[in-house]
Design an enzyme around this catalytic site. Structure first.
Site, short mmCIF file in Angstrom:
data_model
loop_
_atom_site.label_atom_id
_atom_site.label_comp_id
_atom_site.label_asym_id
_atom_site.label_seq_id
_atom_site.Cartn_x
_atom_site.Cartn_y
_atom_site.Cartn_z
N ASP A 208 0.87 -1.17 0.00
CA ASP A 208 0.00 0.00 0.00
C ASP A 208 0.91 1.23 0.00
O ASP A 208 2.08 1.14 0.38
CB ASP A 208 -0.88 -0.03 1.24
CG ASP A 208 -1.94 1.07 1.23
OD1 ASP A 208 -2.37 1.45 0.14
OD2 ASP A 208 -2.30 1.54 2.32
N ASP B 156 -2.49 -1.16 5.81
CA ASP B 156 -2.91 -0.76 7.15
C ASP B 156 -4.39 -0.47 7.26
O ASP B 156 -4.90 -0.28 8.36
CB ASP B 156 -2.11 0.47 7.62
CG ASP B 156 -2.27 1.66 6.68
OD1 ASP B 156 -2.99 1.52 5.67
OD2 ASP B 156 -1.67 2.71 6.95
N ASP C 202 -7.52 -3.10 2.99
CA ASP C 202 -6.42 -4.02 2.67
C ASP C 202 -6.67 -5.43 3.18
O ASP C 202 -5.99 -6.37 2.76
CB ASP C 202 -5.11 -3.51 3.29
CG ASP C 202 -4.68 -2.17 2.73
OD1 ASP C 202 -4.84 -1.98 1.52
OD2 ASP C 202 -4.18 -1.33 3.49
#
Length: 904
Positions: free
Chosen positions: A331, A637, A641
């Protein structure tokens, strides 16, 4: 009501939404209707998915081929009435099952954690009155009032907004709060761009708004992610796949050889009891009893090592998976970047400046053309920074050892840039106290504040906002000397576009004087006559340590990909700064919708940057990479996700900024939110897999040698050189005291300079199988040869068997030093670099002396004392085996040195 769930609410006018939900925007639902809908739709909470019960999960821990082998060994030893050994084996089985059960129990908490994120209170309008209720009591059609600091309790279609901004980063990956407005949007507008919607579990950071609840519980976007998590199949790790395959092969081989032994014995006319005992001895000899325990303990040691490097492992096998990783899907926000907006460029007085430093820590310098300058010598820039400081509702605070922003992240960036230039926040605000302000409104695209500059001076109005909104109000600009000069609008727009092309978010600043004594500020006061002060361009900057970590990953043959919900331009800019391959080649979520699953496999492999993607698309990308045979690590996080974290071969969550959902779905949690810790964990993972491989290469030749000795005795028609109980002694004691010491071996040099291990490569490569047969055959020759020798010189069978047992133990002991590295010499590694190994060796030698000479041990294990001559022959065989293995390693090392390293 039930037929309208799932409509494209963002595409419908607010009045139509109200009509469809039979609600009233002015009064809300009446109490009877609320009660009726609560019975129809149930509570606003995520439904807990019914999974396997604790007992079934515990029993499934035994459903593994290697455990079957261990249980077979325990049954055999129990039939032999060797209760101590049977108890030890049963204990190993129970420990393995318990560890697996505990680790799996933690994983089922993912859904519960997501449910906790939705537990909050809400202000609703019911029967014309405001009420504060639990969010669980909300129903579709409820009118909810939002204000700064509220957690959005359900999915809502906004119909009224006042400067409202909502942080949706946990849901979409968007790095800055989103401005919301009630306008109707196109039907195909993506989740991250739906400005007229507010989604459950997001956070209101600024302003106020009102909306109609359109989805609750499982029907919300957060609920959809919950469904993705529960329906996502968690993959077996490369290690468990290889161990399972190897265990099946070993199981079939043992059963086949035991059957052959039985048949050959019958053909030779031996008694059924003797044949049965020989078959049992063969099976017990071939079973690597210590392998499951060694694997568990080696991985547990890896967990402890990683914890010291700020990586907490939630599943033991994740340790090894990291070492086999070929692709890391990261990410962007908070993982590769600081998750802290930072001003990087300033345009003021016709000059461009750079600002160093990252995040909210006010440490950095002002540069001009790469040279540090004294900001106080540039009045236009100082005035621009002062405008950013005063036209600001946020605070810069130091919490313990970390700097933080209370308020809007964008405003926080302006505070930090002002402090870096030398401005004192408290002093500036005291000298120019605020009198009035015009808050930011999306239709006006600016914020304005009125300040007093002294009793005998006119007041000052400062503005900040979009470049377009500010420029149309300006008639001049502040030049480098701090004087008003003619404004070149086209040049300013060109400079702003240049900054935006780098992925920077650009805001403009202006000011004007106002009549002394003015106490109120209105929009007509700032429609014209302003002086342009400058531009500030900001971005959520990459972590410096992440840049180095990405380089190390590339060196190690690991490809790094960015999968984010943020804008393509921002993603490309960050990708370029951290050093990803082909950063300009960005594939957006909209483009992914048009790509088939088959085509996505190639797209996923060649693309390094994916932007504006949804949770389902993150999942598709991970699955596409796995379809190509990659071992995928996914970092993140946010709530969005979690499904991909669970599907990936290893999910890595952030410990500080990560949501509970991400942590519970992940295999590993980074306590410092540092991408660099992943590189350290990969290094540890490679070291752990090396040590596991060393143990397997060390232990299997013993099992092979024991099995061959039994087979040779059966075919030769002679007495068994070693008994089943003696085989158990060899296998259990050497595995614990010798083999397990390999788990403490330090990492070999250059471990991060080699490519990842091919996921399709078996645990035992051709070279290792060759080594296995070489050592196994040498053990057969040494043990069987010395057994027959002792009988030839008049020794008793018990003495001959004791010699054979000591041959196996001493050969294993010397071979242990060869296995400290599969290619390098033990002296090159550092002979004393693993002190625990020497402790194990000394303890093993003491036990063998007891096995040979202690009467109680002689009685228990059918051993007998032997003379010094026998010990000399045993030692000679052990040294010869070690020497021959050393020669084989030398030839292999020379062969490897001639081959160039090939990265995947």
């Amino acid at each position: 009501m039930g037929t309208i769930i799932g409509k494209h609410w963002h595409h419908l006018p607010a009045d139509e939404v109200s009509d469809l939900l039979v609600s009233d925007k002015e009064k809300g639902l009446d109490l009877f209707e609320v009660d009726k809908r609560q019975k129809e739709f149930g509570p606003n909470a995520l439904t807990r998915k019914k999974g396997k019960g604790p007992l079934l999960r515990f029993l499934l821990q035994f459903h593994q081929p290697l455990i079957y082998i261990l249980m077979a060994a325990g049954t055999v030893t129990a039939l032999l009435q060797e209760w101590v050994d049977a108890g030890v084996i049963c204990g190993v089985v129970l420990v393995n099952a318990s560890v697996g059960f505990i680790q799996e129990a933690k994983a089922v908490k993912a859904i519960e954690a997501l449910a906790r994120t939705m537990t909050t209170e809400a202000t609703v309008l019911r029967a014309g009155e405001k009420q504060r209720i639990s969010s669980a009591e909300l129903v579709p059609g409820d009118v909810v009032l939002l204000q700064s600091g509220d957690k959005v309790p359900a999915d809502m279609r906004l119909f009224q907004t006042r400067d409202i901004q909502i942080d949706e980063s946990a849901l979409t990956g968007e790095s800055v709060p989103v401005y919301k407005k009630p306008d109707v949007l196109d039907r195909d507008t993506g989740l991250a761009d739906r400005q007229n919607m507010a989604y459950a579990s997001s956070l209101v950071t600024y302003g106020q708004g009102s909306g109609i609840v359109v989805a609750i519980g499982d029907q919300t976007e957060a609920g959809r992610i919950s469904e993705l998590i529960s329906s996502t199949e968690a993959l077996e790790t490369p290690l468990t796949r290889k161990i399972a395959s190897f265990s099946h092969l070993l199981l079939y081989a043992i059963m086949s050889l035991a059957a052959v032994t039985f048949i050959v014995g019958l053909m030779r006319g031996q008694s059924v009891f003797d044949i049965f005992m020989a078959a049992v001895a063969l099976a017990v000899g071939a079973i690597p009893e210590g392998l499951p325990a060694a694997m568990t303990i080696t991985l547990a040691i890896g967990v402890a090592r990683m914890a010291r490097r700020r990586a907490i492992i939630r599943k033991l096998t994740a340790v090894e998976t990291l070492g086999s990783t070929t692709v890391i899907c990261s990410d962007k926000t908070g993982t590769l970047t600081e998750n802290q907006m930072t001003v990087q460029e300033i345009l003021a007085g016709g000059e461009r400046f750079e600002v160093t430093g990252a995040g909210y820590a006010p440490s950095g310098r002002i540069l001009k053309q790469g040279i540090i300058v004294d900001a106080s010598g540039f009045p236009a820039m100082m005035e621009c920074l002062k405008a950013g400081l005063l036209c600001n509702d946020s605070l810069l605070l130091k919490e313990e050892d970390r700097w933080a922003i209370q308020g809007d992240p964008t405003e926080g960036a302006f505070l930090v840039s002002a402090v870096k230039a030398g401005l004192d926040m408290a002093a500036v605000r005291t000298e120019s106290p605020r009198i009035d302000s015009i808050p930011f409104e999306s239709q006006h695209q600016y914020m304005a504040t009125l300040h007093a500059e002294g009793t005998d001076k006119p007041g000052i109005v400062y503005l900040k906002g979009s470049v377009e909104a500010i420029m149309e109000r300006c008639v001049s600009f502040l030049d480098g000397a701090g004087r008003s000069a003619e404004l070149d609008v086209e040049h300013i727009h060109s400079e702003a576009e240049d900054m935006a092309a780098k992925g920077l978010r650009v805001l403009a600043f202006a000011k004007r004087e106002i009549k002394q004594g003015t106490t109120g500020l209105n929009h007509p006061d700032v429609t014209s006559g302003l002086i342009f002060l400058g531009l500030q361009g900001m971005i959520d900057p990459p972590r410096q340590e992440a840049i180095l970590a990405v380089q190390k990953c590339h060196t190690a043959g690991i490809r790094v990909k960015m999968i984010t919900g943020d804008h393509a331009l921002t993603a490309s800019s960050i990708a370029r700064q951290v050093g990803l391959h082909n950063p300009s080649d960005v594939v957006t979520g909209k483009a992914l919708m048009e790509i088939s699953d088959r085509d996505l496999i190639d797209v996923a492999v060649r693309t390094s940057v994916f932007a504006r993607v949804t949770p389902e698309q993150k999942l598709r990308i991970v699955e596409a990479l796995q379809a190509k045979g990659n071992v995928v690590a996914m970092t993140g996080d946010g709530v969005n996700d979690a499904p991909a974290l669970k599907r990936a071969d290893i999910g890595v969550a952030m410990g500080i900024t990560g949501t509970d959902v991400a942590k519970e779905a992940a295999d590993m949690v980074l306590t410092d939110d540092n991408f660099a810790s992943i590189e350290a964990a990969v290094e540890e993972g490679r070291g752990i897999f090396d040590n596991l491989t060393k143990f397997i290469v060390w232990t299997l030749p013993t099992n092979l040698g024991e099995g061959l000795v039994i087979l040779a005795a059966i075919f030769a028609g002679v007495a068994l050189p070693i008994l089943p109980v003696q085989i158990l002694w060899i296998n259990m004691t050497t595995a614990v005291l010798l083999g397990l010491m390999l788990a403490f071996e330090p990492k070999e040099p250059g471990i991060m300079s080699r490519p990842p291990r091919d996921p399709k490569m078996p645990i035992l490569t051709g070279v290792m199988v060759r080594r296995l047969f070489i050592v196994g055959l040498l053990m057969l020759g040494g043990a069987f040869g010395l057994f027959e020798w002792e009988l030839m010189v008049g020794g008793a069978v018990a003495e001959a068997r004791t010699v054979a047992v000591n041959v196996f133990v001493l050969v294993e002991l010397f071979y242990l030093f060869n296995c400290r590295s599969l290619t390098q010499s033990m002296f090159r590694l550092g002979f004393f670099s693993n002190p625990l190994l020497f402790g194990g060796v000394i303890t093993m030698l003491i036990l063998q002396v007891m096995f040979t000479y202690l009467p109680a041990m002689n009685l228990m294990f059918h051993s007998a004392p032997i003379g010094f001559g026998a010990w000399g022959r045993i030692l000679a065989v052990s040294v010869i085996v070690s020497f021959l293995v050393g020669i084989e390693k030398w030839f292999r090392r020379r062969s490897l040195e001639r081959q160039p390293m090939k990265l995947p």
